[in-house]
Design an enzyme around this catalytic site. Structure first.
Site, PDB file in Angstrom:
ATOM      1  CD  GLU A 161      33.202 108.014  34.046  1.00 36.42           C
ATOM      2  OE1 GLU A 161      33.581 108.697  32.837  1.00 36.42           O
ATOM      3  OE2 GLU A 161      33.615 107.209  34.399  1.00 36.42           O
ATOM      4  CG  ASP A 162      35.473 114.444  32.918  1.00 37.84           C
ATOM      5  OD1 ASP A 162      36.407 114.700  34.013  1.00 37.84           O
ATOM      6  OD2 ASP A 162      36.031 113.732  32.052  1.00 37.84           O
ATOM      7  CB  ALA A 163      29.062 115.309  36.155  1.00 40.14           C
TER       8      ALA A 163
END
Lengths: 1103, 381
Positions: free
Chosen positions: A714-716
């Site tokens: 999730e885009d981390a």
């Protein structure tokens, strides 16, 4: 001779690099010229007009007593302190919480006299109030100063100005977008009836006139008229004697007559017609002819629209919009305040005159009170609420505090345009991108959500016009062959062989050869004989020539081309480079001109010189100027999916970095600064033009696009701990605390005393200096005292010797640092000053240096935000064959759905940049003109330095030591740290404070509040059947309360501790008392109902 | 891919007609898989090491790790050795071991670095924390082996702390000055700042208590008497002082490890790469050869005259291959050239920050790994 031949035979060199014009343009213009121009116009010209228009005050009873304003001017910024006038600088105002104002001087002529003898007197330089000064305007002391002088004033040379300083806060009057006034707009109402409307605004009145076709009949709608009036009646009332004349005037075409017929068949208020109806058309001695013609044109255009839907006007068309700038708004405000002041003066003079016995000399100049203007201006600017009853204006949020999160946020704030109405409407029209926005308004920079598409931003080269004098222009039109209607019959209004000439919405006549006329006007404009911002627009469809000189139009400069050949030649650019030429000389020599949105319709504009055709009239200077400041930071935006650019525009304003050169001298409430900001390796021309390379907001991080550890979903982002150790993403957060030493009515005042070094509370006072204030450089922790202040107990009643009260008459009013436990900050600066009420004020700046932690938000310049998912030791990070270890790892899943190809090119370009030691460029649409490096050349550079052409490296795993099973796309990307940090947001609570009234836990992080189990959560728990958990959450953990309930009367009793029984106060005994638990809020409800004479009774049954 | 190459070289033969592989040897493709990582155009293959001792048991090949074999194969060859950089080849070792050395070098070798900064005065624009951070990152030229770790409760003594002083001031009416790391002055006698909490003792002759309690001066110790402690680089800018600004501070360096903070890492970086191997799968002659040479940006290939005016490409400098993969890009070039990495040959590079020479660093790293192994053995036995 041969050489000459060769020279002649050589092809005409076409492409001239016109980029140099841009920095030149911005040098003369600055980034916020629109605000400055508008303010300057107001201060120099408009204020004089306003005063001139209201220059006479006379007593109502005795007209011979008068005061006349002769002249008005704005002085130097200053303030009066204890009777001494002191020069002001903006920085001083920011620090001292004062307003940056300059006195408004007037010269007056007035009558003095007593007992019948009157003499007129003159007075020069009377101050009638103070005008807030816009920074960098012509009134500001910073006007025309060079860098060094600015530095001396404590001002950042890169600061654009264009805002005000009010009570120490920077306020910007946002640009307002509104529909053109005094123009005919043809559209449909909500029922689908075609209508022509004009919003007339003149110096005196404001009205809206609508002519509408309803059920085949044409009516006039005017607010002043209760009902709709048939148009024929109106026309006849205005002196059109016969139907024939009307039909003539509208046009004899049988199709028009047919439409008109029903209205003719159906067929008071002179002053309304004269003053309100189409107020923008002046009526000379009750001669309504010009109004009739105007109505006729309106009706005709409306009917045209009925016959041909194409003739409908587009309300969203930028040519039909006007931008209202701070100068215009201030002038409106000033006019209102000035009139009010004069009215007040008249009132008080009348009052004096009404008194039967006046002894003192009457001096009319005494009655102009200067406070009302000063306070009115200041209040409006500091609250942002424009409330002008005279003009029926009541708008909120016009002035906003300047966003100082980053330099770009500040500049972006100055170019922001807010709409005036229709915010919550669901129509898509006004929100959609308009083709006419091209080059004027940035297509990317708009917020997401509610205001999407309504709030806009100016493009880089946009200029907003100011008003220009109409008189000379109108007479010029007549000399150029415009025939006035005075000499024409109504029949001739719509003669097919000639065009209407409409000047600023006013029909001034007809011209038989419109093209010739417009060419003549344009030639005059290019020669500099008339203003450069005047637009001449030939509308072939409407058979009109529109000439506009009014303010608020958006326009932009373009290169003039003759038959497709640019007027700017190589030698011009060379002269510019050598400094012989300036942008203005380009304008003066007719090489460049400003076109507004309407006139653009008459031009054929080529994007590049190469694709200019025979009919091309203009050539764009640079295509990337269609973007604004914020979107200009994005490298290769033309390779990105468009919403990504929009996201970045919003995020660039939250990025931390350098705010200004004077950032450490500022005392803003919150400042987020980066410790080691960098300029991007992949720059754009806009970045250089707006000096983002000098005040960067981000760092070039080496990014590996790969998945790692699962903490990157999730885009981390996975970050390298060693990079953080070495200072990547490190930031400084500065906060301000203010404390005031008040002076009270009885002339007692607060005092600051020496801290106790021993005994109780001495630990909390450790950071205090001997003067009782926290010392700079000290670490302050939660609940530490930062000012050892005492307040007198008695503050109202007069006391003896208020300056030397005994210690006993003071109570402590120490101020504690409100930070969460375990969080510490450092006192950065302590500033003491006296504020406008002459109280001593102390500002403490605290500073926290933070390194990135898990949960902090980062973003690249392509709308790709992500939080830090985990921090990993360097040895666990993959490394390349050259020993390069990435600073952060980004998950490749971020790419397919976002389609941010620009980010990939940025990576390639920066990688090539670090390899060859040259900053690469990625300006929008820059590839053809060389302002963006092409991927092919970048790849060649990469190969030359031993990298793969596609930017993918052979990496070894840092954990196993073996090579990774894929080539990894790795290189530097400019990353921004955004202001959202975990430290400011994380919150948990076990026990904590409760609200006094309901005894429930408080709300919100700042109050150390509880986490609410809301309605929906409750529903879930009910559905799940966890009744005990519910009971605990809603009762035990919240506001459990034990009550005594009388089983007999059902009312609440009390517990008598002496008798150790519950007693019912109604039954006066404790016989039937039951003890039970209730939420305190329920008990409160019962008692509140009782107080309203409602008796809630509890009926208890055995469970 | 590789099998495709095999096929090209040898005519297609039915499986049952293949000659028997002599036992004790692996067939060519398995041997390649075991010893080489092949870098194809789209991804490296055979990157993993085959650890399992019985992986090839069915073919009669023993894949177990044997000490004698290791001793026979293992060799180290120093290519380059400078003051703070060295390159050496390590052959006959597993990637996991080479990686262990790299990891230890980066994070587990101790050095000395400034940890505590006592700021007496700082009127510069650089904030105290930032200045302290910058000071911390300065590499110090001191052998950390001469010092002990200082735990939280330890008194700072001459055995665990190095004290530096920095006092710099820009006079009024002079121009700005840069404060460089050379201004850090070593205080062999320990801190000079008196502890403020201590009440001044009545006895003025007794020594004022300071932040350190040194029993003797460090420069009296034989290790330091001849080479005083200083930053390795004199030209690291710490701050810029404007007229009238001043910095006065004391910096205390202690021993630490890179895994706590990167400032204690003794290496700028340490890494290895596997030995590149460039193989011409076919004879590449004439124009093709010229083209190949032009393709390579690092001059891996050379041209050889094979008489009659014909030219042939040869692999001259495979070691300098950076794996840009230009030579196998496009037009079936991958059928002509193969890029490989030798799995047990590591070109190791150590960039020291200057505290210890790189060769010493490596031997230290070996010692630490040895310690670790011993610890495992003792724990297990």
């Amino acid at each position: 001779m041969e050489i000459d031949k060769q020279f002649l035979a050589a092809p005409v060199k076409t492409s001239v690099d016109k980029f140099q014009l841009l920095p030149e343009f911005l040098k003369v213009r600055g980034l916020v010229k629109q605000h400055l121009d508008s303010y300057n116009y107001f201060v120099r010209t408009h204020i004089k007009k306003i005063v001139q228009a209201n220059d006479l005050i006379t007593a109502t009873k005795d007209p011979s007593i008068y005061l006349r304003y002769k002249d008005v001017r704005i002085g130097e910024p200053s303030m009066v302190l204890d009777g001494v006038t002191e020069k002001l600088t903006p920085q001083k105002c920011r620090l001292l919480d004062t307003t940056y104002t300059a006195p408004i001087y007037v010269n007056i002529e007035y009558v003095t006299g007593s007992h019948g003898s009157k003499t007129t007197q003159m007075k020069r330089d009377v101050i009638i109030g103070r005008m807030p000064v816009m920074l960098r305007s012509c009134c500001c002391i910073l006007h025309g100063k060079d860098e060094e002088e600015l530095a001396k004033y404590g001002e950042c040379p890169l600061d654009p100005g264009g805002y005000f300083v009010v009570k120490g806060n920077e306020k910007v009057l946002l640009i307002q977008e509104q529909l053109s006034k005094n123009r005919i707009i043809i559209d449909t109402d909500n029922k689908g009836c075609v209508q022509a409307s004009v919003a007339s605004i003149t110096a005196k009145t404001k009205s809206k006139t609508i002519i509408r076709m309803e059920k085949e009949k044409i009516y006039l709608l005017l607010n002043k008229f209760g009902t709709k009036v048939p148009i024929m009646i109106v026309l006849k009332a205005m002196g059109m004697e016969s139907d024939q004349e009307v039909v003539q005037m509208i046009g004899r075409d049988p199709r028009y007559s047919e439409l008109l017929l029903p209205s003719i068949e159906e067929g008071r208020a002179l002053s309304i017609l004269r003053d309100i109806f189409l107020a923008n058309i002046p009526v000379d001695q009750d001669n309504f002819r010009s109004k009739c013609i105007y109505v006729a044109v309106m009706v005709r255009r409306m009917m045209e629209a009925i016959l041909n839907k194409d003739a409908m006007d587009d309300k969203d068309y930028v040519g039909n919009k006007r931008l209202e700038l701070s100068g215009q708004m201030l002038s409106l405000l000033f006019e209102d305040l000035f009139k009010s002041m004069n009215e007040e003066a008249v009132k008080s003079i009348d009052k004096i005159l009404a008194k039967p016995s006046r002894s003192s000399r009457l001096d009319i100049s005494q009655y102009i009170v200067k406070d009302s203007i000063t306070f009115g201006l200041e209040r409006t600017l500091s609250t942002g609420n424009f409330d002008l009853k005279r003009f029926g204006v009541n708008r909120k949020g016009m002035a906003q505090a300047v966003a100082r999160l980053s330099y770009i946020a500040t500049v972006g704030h100055m170019t922001k345009i807010i709409p005036q109405f229709e915010k919550s409407r669901k129509v898509s029209g006004p929100r959609a991108l308009q083709p006419s926005q091209w080059g004027m308004l940035c297509p990317c920079d708009t917020p997401e959500g509610e205001a999407c598409g309504l709030v806009k931003n100016l493009a880089l080269m946009t200029h907003v016009t100011t008003d220009e004098d109409e008189g000379p222009l109108i007479s010029l039109c007549y000399t150029l062959g415009v025939e006035s209607f005075e000499y024409l019959s109504g029949e001739e209004v719509h003669m097919p062989n000639s065009y209407l000439i409409i000047f600023n919405g006013l029909i001034i006549g007809k011209h038989r050869r419109p093209q010739r006329f417009s060419n003549a006007m344009r030639t005059l404009r290019r020669a500099g004989k008339i203003g450069e911002f005047i637009s001449i627009f030939v509308n072939e469809k409407q058979r009109c020539v529109y000439i506009a000189s009014d303010g608020g139009r958006v326009c932009r400069p373009l290169v003039i081309a003759d038959k497709g050949v640019s007027r700017i030649k190589e030698h011009h650019m060379k002269e510019l480079k050598d400094g012989v030429r300036t942008f203005d000389s380009f304008l003066k020599d007719g090489l460049i001109e400003y076109l507004d949105v309407n006139e653009e319709n008459n031009a054929l504009i080529a994007l590049y010189e190469d694709n200019a055709k025979e009919k091309t009239t203009h050539i764009e200077i640079e295509p990337f100027t269609i973007l604004g400041v914020c979107a200009g930071l994005i490298p290769y935006p033309h390779h990105n999916q468009s919403p990504r650019n929009t996201y970045q525009c919003a995020m660039g304003k939250q990025a931390m970095g350098n705010i200004a050169y004077n950032q450490y001298c500022r005392t803003d409430t919150l400042m987020c600064l980066l410790v080691y900001p960098q300029r991007p390796l992949l720059t754009t021309r806009t970045i250089e033009l707006v000096s983002f390379d000098k005040l960067g907001a981000g760092q070039n991080a080496t990014v590996a696009v790969m998945s790692y550890s699962g903490y990157d979903i999730e885009d981390a982002i996975v970050m390298n701990k060693s990079s953080l150790d070495r200072g990547f993403g490190r930031c400084i957060v500065m906060k301000r605390m203010v404390s005031v030493c008040l002076k009270y009515e009885n002339s007692t005042s607060d005092r600051i005393i020496k801290p106790q070094r021993e005994g109780q509370d001495c630990e909390k006072m450790q950071i205090l200096d001997d003067d009782g204030l926290a010392a700079p450089g000290q670490t302050i922790r939660a609940d530490d005292i930062y000012i050892n202040k005492q307040s007198p107990i008695v503050t109202r009643v007069p006391v003896k010797s208020p300056m030397a009260l005994p210690d006993s008459s003071y109570r402590s009013s120490r101020e504690h640092y409100k930070g969460s436990v375990g969080e510490s900050a450092v006192i950065d600066r302590v500033a003491l000053f006296s504020d406008r009420d002459n109280n001593m004020k102390i500002k403490f700046m605290t500073r926290q240096t933070r390194r990135p932690e898990v949960g902090d938000k980062f973003s690249s310049r392509h709308g790709q935000k992500g939080v830090c998912g985990t921090i990993v030791q360097q040895e666990d990070f993959p490394f390349s064959e050259r020993g390069i270890c990435p600073d952060l790892i980004m998950n490749p899943h971020g790419f397919p759905s976002r389609m941010t190809v620009g980010k990939m090119i940025e990576l390639l370009g920066s990688k090539a940049g670090v390899s060859c030691g040259r900053f690469h460029y990625g300006s929008a649409f820059g590839e053809p003109s060389g302002h963006a490096d092409k991927v092919e050349t970048i790849s060649e550079t990469l190969v030359k330095h031993g990298f793969s052409y596609n930017g993918k490296d052979f990496l070894y795993s840092g954990i196993t030591g073996e090579p990774l099973q894929a080539y990894i796309f790795m290189g530097p990307i400019y990353y921004q740290k955004l202001k959202h940090m975990v430290l400011d947001k994380m919150h948990a609570r076990g026990h904590g404070p409760k609200v006094m009234m309901t005894r429930q836990p408080t709300e919100g992080r700042s109050n150390n509040g509880g986490l609410r189990v809301g309605e929906m959560e409750r529903d879930c728990l009910i559905a799940y059947g966890t009744s005990m958990l519910l009971y605990e959450r809603l009762m035990i953990s919240s506001d459990e309360f034990v009550v005594q309930v009388c089983r007999k009367c059902g009312l609440l009793g009390y517990y008598n501790f002496k008798l150790k029984t519950g007693i019912c106060s109604t039954c006066k005994n404790g016989d039937n008392i039951s003890t039970m638990k209730l939420p305190y809020a329920c008990k409160l409800l019962i008692q509140e109902l009782q107080s309203m004479n409602i008796v809630p009774r509890l009926k208890l049954t055995e469970a | 891919m590789v099998s495709a190459n095999e096929e090209q070289r040898t005519e297609k033969i039915p499986v049952w007609d293949l000659p028997d592989v002599p036992s004790g040897n692996l067939p060519a493709h398995l041997e390649l898989q075991r010893t080489r990582t092949v870098c194809t155009n789209d991804a490296p293959i055979h990157t993993e090491n085959i650890q399992y001792s019985g992986a090839y048991a069915s073919m009669g090949v023993d894949n177990s790790m044997r000490f004698e074999k290791f001793c026979k194969n293992f060799r180290v060859e120093v290519i380059r050795l400078g003051d703070d950089e060295m390159e050496f080849d390590m052959v006959g070792i597993d990637a996991s071991l080479a990686n262990a050395f790299r990891r230890i070098l980066i994070s587990e070798l101790p050095t000395m670095a400034i940890e505590n900064v006592l700021v007496a005065n700082n009127t510069s624009v650089v904030q105290d924390e930032v200045l302290a951070h910058r000071l911390g990152l300065i590499p110090l030229k001191v052998d950390p082996r001469l010092f002990n770790y200082k735990s939280e409760n330890d008194q700072p003594s001459e055995k665990n702390t190095i004290v530096f002083k920095l006092h710099s001031r820009c006079e009024k009416k002079s121009s700005r000055i840069n404060v460089k790391s050379s201004e850090l002055k070593w205080l062999p006698g320990g801190s000079e700042f008196a502890l403020s909490t201590e009440k001044p003792t009545q006895d003025s002759t007794s020594k004022v208590k300071t932040y350190t309690s040194f029993t003797c001066s460090q420069d009296s110790l034989p290790e330091f008497s001849s080479n005083p402690i200083a930053p390795t680089h004199d030209d690291i800018t710490l701050a810029v002082l404007g007229p009238g600004q001043e910095i006065e501070l004391e910096a205390h360096a202690v021993k630490g490890m890179g895994k706590t903070h990167a400032k204690w890492s003794p290496v700028a970086t340490a890494w290895y790469r596997m030995l590149p191997e460039v193989i011409l799968l076919q004879e590449i002659e004439d124009e093709k050869a010229e083209e190949l040479i032009k393709k390579c940006p690092v001059n891996v290939f050379d041209i050889e005259d094979i008489g009659k005016g014909r030219k042939r490409a040869t692999v001259a400098r495979p070691r300098s291959c950076t794996l840009c993969r230009e030579c196998i890009r496009g037009d079936d070039w991958d059928k002509l050239v193969a890029l490989q990495r030798v799995k047990d040959h590591f070109i190791f590079t150590i960039e020291s920050t200057g505290a210890l020479p790189p060769d010493v660093l490596f031997t230290e790293a070996v010692k630490i790994l040895e310690d670790k192994c011993e610890r495992v053995i003792t724990e297990m036995s």
